[in-house]
Design a protein around this motif. Structure first.
Motif, PDB file in Angstrom:
ATOM      1  N   TRP A 129      11.126   2.253  -8.315  1.00 35.34           N
ATOM      2  CA  TRP A 129      11.375   3.650  -7.518  1.00 35.34           C
ATOM      3  C   TRP A 129      10.444   4.446  -7.791  1.00 35.34           C
ATOM      4  O   TRP A 129       9.165   4.345  -8.743  1.00 35.34           O
ATOM      5  N   ILE A 130       9.316   4.722  -5.904  1.00 40.19           N
ATOM      6  CA  ILE A 130       8.594   5.510  -6.424  1.00 40.19           C
ATOM      7  C   ILE A 130       6.989   5.266  -7.090  1.00 40.19           C
ATOM      8  O   ILE A 130       6.939   5.347  -8.100  1.00 40.19           O
ATOM      9  N   VAL A 131       6.322   4.502  -6.265  1.00 39.09           N
ATOM     10  CA  VAL A 131       5.802   3.017  -7.113  1.00 39.09           C
ATOM     11  C   VAL A 131       4.676   3.490  -6.036  1.00 39.09           C
ATOM     12  O   VAL A 131       4.546   3.241  -4.585  1.00 39.09           O
TER      13      VAL A 131
ATOM     14  N   ILE B  86      -2.053   0.688  -6.066  1.00 33.99           N
ATOM     15  CA  ILE B  86      -4.168   1.422  -6.602  1.00 33.99           C
ATOM     16  C   ILE B  86      -4.260   0.260  -5.204  1.00 33.99           C
ATOM     17  O   ILE B  86      -5.602   1.229  -4.879  1.00 33.99           O
ATOM     18  N   LYS B  87      -4.799  -0.423  -4.287  1.00 30.09           N
ATOM     19  CA  LYS B  87      -4.739  -0.873  -3.838  1.00 30.09           C
ATOM     20  C   LYS B  87      -4.899  -0.176  -2.629  1.00 30.09           C
ATOM     21  O   LYS B  87      -5.873   0.541  -1.643  1.00 30.09           O
ATOM     22  N   THR B  88      -3.745   0.675  -2.102  1.00 31.60           N
ATOM     23  CA  THR B  88      -3.836   1.567  -0.755  1.00 31.60           C
ATOM     24  C   THR B  88      -3.370   3.698  -1.489  1.00 31.60           C
ATOM     25  O   THR B  88      -4.108   3.981  -0.748  1.00 31.60           O
ATOM     26  N   ARG B  89      -3.430   2.873  -2.670  1.00 35.56           N
ATOM     27  CA  ARG B  89      -3.478   4.759  -3.204  1.00 35.56           C
ATOM     28  C   ARG B  89      -2.584   5.588  -2.238  1.00 35.56           C
ATOM     29  O   ARG B  89      -2.829   6.654  -1.781  1.00 35.56           O
ATOM     30  N   ARG B  90      -1.577   4.584  -1.990  1.00 32.46           N
ATOM     31  CA  ARG B  90      -0.935   4.905  -1.145  1.00 32.46           C
ATOM     32  C   ARG B  90       0.638   5.170  -2.774  1.00 32.46           C
ATOM     33  O   ARG B  90       1.355   4.348  -3.179  1.00 32.46           O
ATOM     34  N   TYR B  91       2.013   6.001  -2.087  1.00 30.84           N
ATOM     35  CA  TYR B  91       3.320   5.507  -3.364  1.00 30.84           C
ATOM     36  C   TYR B  91       3.868   5.217  -1.737  1.00 30.84           C
ATOM     37  O   TYR B  91       3.593   5.458  -0.584  1.00 30.84           O
ATOM     38  N   ARG B  92       4.619   4.392  -2.257  1.00 31.82           N
ATOM     39  CA  ARG B  92       5.990   3.581  -1.692  1.00 31.82           C
ATOM     40  C   ARG B  92       7.541   4.065  -2.097  1.00 31.82           C
ATOM     41  O   ARG B  92       7.105   4.299  -3.403  1.00 31.82           O
ATOM     42  N   LEU B  93       7.943   4.355  -1.289  1.00 33.39           N
ATOM     43  CA  LEU B  93       9.237   4.507  -2.199  1.00 33.39           C
ATOM     44  C   LEU B  93      10.159   4.126  -2.918  1.00 33.39           C
ATOM     45  O   LEU B  93      10.364   4.516  -3.459  1.00 33.39           O
ATOM     46  N   TYR B  94      10.310   2.397  -2.554  1.00 31.66           N
ATOM     47  CA  TYR B  94      10.688   1.375  -3.464  1.00 31.66           C
ATOM     48  C   TYR B  94      10.063   0.113  -3.655  1.00 31.66           C
ATOM     49  O   TYR B  94       9.167  -0.402  -2.398  1.00 31.66           O
ATOM     50  N   LYS B  95       9.824  -0.271  -4.338  1.00 30.08           N
ATOM     51  CA  LYS B  95       9.688  -1.997  -4.705  1.00 30.08           C
ATOM     52  C   LYS B  95      10.390  -2.904  -5.270  1.00 30.08           C
ATOM     53  O   LYS B  95      10.945  -2.746  -5.705  1.00 30.08           O
ATOM     54  N   ILE B  96      10.774  -4.463  -4.008  1.00 28.37           N
ATOM     55  CA  ILE B  96      11.880  -5.150  -4.961  1.00 28.37           C
ATOM     56  C   ILE B  96      11.286  -6.311  -6.261  1.00 28.37           C
ATOM     57  O   ILE B  96      10.071  -6.458  -6.181  1.00 28.37           O
ATOM     58  N   ARG B  97      11.952  -5.675  -7.550  1.00 27.47           N
ATOM     59  CA  ARG B  97      11.048  -6.542  -8.433  1.00 27.47           C
ATOM     60  C   ARG B  97      11.599  -7.958  -8.614  1.00 27.47           C
ATOM     61  O   ARG B  97      12.193  -8.609  -7.427  1.00 27.47           O
ATOM     62  N   THR B  98      10.235  -8.440  -8.513  1.00 23.93           N
ATOM     63  CA  THR B  98      10.055  -9.803  -8.781  1.00 23.93           C
ATOM     64  C   THR B  98      10.407 -10.627  -9.936  1.00 23.93           C
ATOM     65  O   THR B  98      10.123 -11.465  -9.659  1.00 23.93           O
ATOM     66  N   ASP B  99      10.637  -9.677 -11.059  1.00 23.86           N
ATOM     67  CA  ASP B  99      10.977 -10.324 -12.171  1.00 23.86           C
ATOM     68  C   ASP B  99      12.133 -10.685 -12.642  1.00 23.86           C
ATOM     69  O   ASP B  99      13.030 -10.704 -14.004  1.00 23.86           O
ATOM     70  N   LEU B 100      13.587 -10.411 -11.667  1.00 21.86           N
ATOM     71  CA  LEU B 100      15.068 -10.442 -11.865  1.00 21.86           C
ATOM     72  C   LEU B 100      15.186 -11.909 -13.086  1.00 21.86           C
ATOM     73  O   LEU B 100      16.521 -11.595 -13.294  1.00 21.86           O
TER      74      LEU B 100
END
Length: 109
Positions: free
Chosen positions: A86-88, A91-105
């Motif tokens: 949540w709230i990720v 660094i590239k866009t300098r923006r916060y994203r509400l969520y990111k789907i985990r890829t390390d499941l």
């Protein structure tokens, strides 16, 4: 109120958290810059003093962290492994994203 995967996340006593999450949902890409978050949560402050701006920056950092923790804690019992971060900050866009789907499941921790 916020419903995530049929789970009610109670936000009645967390007005700033609710305002923050609503701001993300108003963004078509579910991303916001720090300035956009500050404007959504605290409003536009013209002629604010440097001390006020500094205090607002600190409060905003705390709000982002507490909102992240609150969402993680509120949904922790629903999954064996958290599928979302949540709230990720990107660094590239300098923006916060509400969520990111985990890829390390598939990994064990």
């Amino acid at each position: 109120m916020l419903w995530i995967n049929r789970i009610l996340v109670p936000l009645a006593s967390r007005q700033k958290t609710l305002t923050l999450i609503q701001a993300f949902f108003r963004s078509p890409s579910l991303t916001l810059s720090k300035a956009e978050i500050a404007s959504a949560v605290y409003g536009i402050q013209k002629d604010a003093s440097p001390r006020y701006i500094e205090a607002q920056e600190i409060n905003l950092t705390k709000l982002l962290s507490r909102t992240r923790s609150f969402l993680e804690d509120s949904l922790a019992h629903t999954y064996q492994t958290p599928p979302l971060d949540w709230i990720v900050f990107d660094i590239k866009t300098r923006r916060y994203r509400l969520y990111k789907i985990r890829t390390d499941l598939g990994e064990t921790h």
